[in-house]
Write an enzyme that holds these catalytic residues in place. Structure first.
Site, PDB file in Angstrom:
ATOM      1  N   GLY A 182     -28.035  37.825 -34.717  1.00 42.75           N
ATOM      2  CA  GLY A 182     -28.021  38.635 -36.707  1.00 42.75           C
ATOM      3  C   GLY A 182     -26.771  39.328 -36.994  1.00 42.75           C
ATOM      4  CG  PHE A 184     -27.558  45.142 -38.199  1.00 42.68           C
ATOM      5  CD1 PHE A 184     -26.149  45.310 -39.237  1.00 42.68           C
ATOM      6  CD2 PHE A 184     -28.124  46.017 -38.073  1.00 42.68           C
ATOM      7  CE1 PHE A 184     -26.589  46.098 -40.223  1.00 42.68           C
ATOM      8  CE2 PHE A 184     -28.245  46.498 -39.441  1.00 42.68           C
ATOM      9  CZ  PHE A 184     -27.827  46.495 -40.149  1.00 42.68           C
ATOM     10  CG  ASP A 298     -35.756  47.448 -40.564  1.00 43.91           C
ATOM     11  OD1 ASP A 298     -36.307  46.597 -42.231  1.00 43.91           O
ATOM     12  OD2 ASP A 298     -34.703  46.244 -39.842  1.00 43.91           O
TER      13      ASP A 298
END
Length: 499
Positions: A182, A184, A298
């Site tokens: 992803g 991150f 989140d």
């Protein structure tokens, strides 16, 4: 010392976590016998004992021919002389028996008594002093961490893994071990020397997650203990790397099953209802049952992992915010989260609270029921998003049509309708109209509780004209291998700039 620690940590079940060893060692060109000892308290699991011993061994004094480190949970020692009793399984030998005192020669027996009692008393005082110093250090760390630190083996120092260990566990971060990728960073499967399977999250150096988020996730998640939360085992800060080590959850994330037409059938209604309940209990723990009030910020399908029994585990706490027990809401200029799951007051004004997570949970419930993403919803009956479609069906008395067709052969009508009604209550525009997670858990476990009638929910995506969200000034954690519009709900927003 490493061998002694390993032997102590891997003691047979029920046995004392204690080991001694001896070996020839070279001291200034002369060989002498080195005696080592390692011990943990009996209540520590093998992995925690091994981590504790590794930590205290790293703090042994250098350049000496003997040394000892004590902690509340474990201790190690090495000397060039035999300092333990080979016939005993405890650290120290039992004190010698007192010499009987004769009435006739009392003057001779007093020096003997003093010679025996004084060393024993001094040893006890030294041990008490060492325990007091260790507790003081633990309390000092608790104060630094805002009172959210656990026992000593979950301190920052004890949680650290060295880079070489992580690199070896993941076979040098090979593609064969990669679980996902992803914005991150990347996630790898790894196996530690003790055969424990782990998930390694290697944050990219150019990711939006900086030191603040990294330390937040590492320190915070290590203190959280709940069956519906992913457990953090440790982290690595070395060679400019930021690495998080989690327990391995084998069945990937919830979105892998819910949104894939070929895998939707693997989750029948009973499993989905169980998953909804598990997620609710995990969020309730964050909001009310942990030491501090924690806002995840989140919650989404890709952040819900499934274990071997399909039990849900909430993950990714890099964006979480810690509140005091009496604090209920906060405001930020830095809006983080995922479009499609963000409450209107948070997305527009930066105001977040436990009710922000409740909103995200409501969206998640509607997605689990329908098998469709909220912000990548195919326009149906004039509705541009899943929430709008669910509300339209509710008003028309056709709520069951929201249910994924693969589930319509076997399901509980009452449970489905209650979950849809609960999901619509969670996505109300006014946070005060949304239920608390405690109420939600009660609703899921009791059919006698009457649910309020939902009002028209917040349509945060109603103004879309081309199915896309503005992407200027936004950062995403969506997979770099996909080229999808910003309207998908896998785009975690780390900053929002006004026009």
């Amino acid at each position: 010392m490493s061998g002694t620690a390993t032997q102590a940590a891997n003691s047979a079940p029920g046995a004392k976590k204690f080991a001694t060893r001896e070996a020839d060692a070279n001291f200034t060109s002369s060989f002498r016998t080195l005696y080592t000892l390692a011990q943990c308290t009996p209540d520590l699991p093998t992995s925690d004992c091994d981590r504790c011993l590794r930590y205290v061994t790293g703090n042994l004094p250098r350049g000496r021919q003997g040394g000892r480190v004590l902690s509340p949970s474990c201790n190690v020692r090495y000397e060039t002389y035999l300092f333990y009793n080979l016939n005993q399984t405890a650290v120290a030998s039992p004190p010698p028996p007192l010499v009987p005192v004769s009435r006739g020669n009392g003057r001779r027996t007093w020096p003997i008594i003093v010679a025996i009692v004084v060393p024993i008393a001094a040893s006890i005082l030294v041990l008490l002093l060492a325990c007091w110093v260790s507790k003081r250090r633990a309390k000092k760390y608790d104060a630094v961490q805002g009172g959210n630190a656990g026992y000593d083996i979950t301190t920052v120092e004890a949680l650290q893994y060295d880079f070489a260990t992580i690199e070896a566990a993941t076979n040098k971060f090979s593609d064969a071990n990669k679980l996902g990728e992803g914005g991150f960073g990347e996630v790898y499967k790894g196996i530690l020397p003790n055969q424990q399977v782990i998930a390694v999250k290697r944050l990219s150096r150019g990711s939006g997650q900086g030191d603040e988020e990294f330390k937040n996730e590492a320190v915070l998640v290590a203190k959280l203990q709940h069956r519906n939360l992913v457990r953090l085992l440790g982290f690595c800060l070395e060679r400019e790397e930021k690495i998080l080590v989690y327990e391995y959850v084998p069945n990937k994330s919830l979105d892998y099953f819910v949104f894939d037409p070929t895998k939707q059938g693997q989750l029948d209604w009973s499993r989905r209802y169980k998953i909804i309940g598990g997620i609710a209990r995990g969020i309730l723990y964050l909001h009310e049952d942990s030491r501090l009030r924690i806002i995840h910020r989140d919650l989404k399908a890709s952040n819900i992992l499934l274990d071997e029994d399909m039990n849900p585990k909430i993950s990714d706490f890099g964006m979480a915010r810690i509140f005091g027990v009496d604090q209920t809401q906060g405001t930020t200029r830095r809006v983080v989260g995922t479009y499609g799951y963000m409450s209107p007051e948070y997305a527009m004004q930066g105001q977040f609270s436990v009710k922000s997570d409740v909103y995200s949970f409501g969206v998640l419930v509607l997605e689990i029921i329908s098998g469709q993403r909220n912000s990548n919803f195919y326009e149906t009956e004039g509705a541009q998003d899943l929430i709008s479609y669910a509300w339209k069906l509710w008003k028309d008395g056709r709520s069951q049509e929201l249910l994924n067709p693969v589930l319509r052969d076997s399901y509980s009508r009452n449970e489905v309708i209650r979950c849809i009604q609960m999901g619509l209550l969670c996505v109300q525009e006014d946070p005060a109209d949304r239920p608390t997670m405690a109420t939600i858990v009660l609703l899921l476990n009791s059919y006698s509780v009457t649910l309020p009638v939902p009002k028209q929910p917040a349509f945060v995506l109603q103004s879309r004209t081309d199915g896309r969200m503005p992407d200027k000034g936004l950062e995403s954690d969506q997979s770099t291998s996909q080229s999808m519009p910003w309207s998908i709900n896998e785009a975690s927003i780390t900053e929002l700039h006004p026009r």
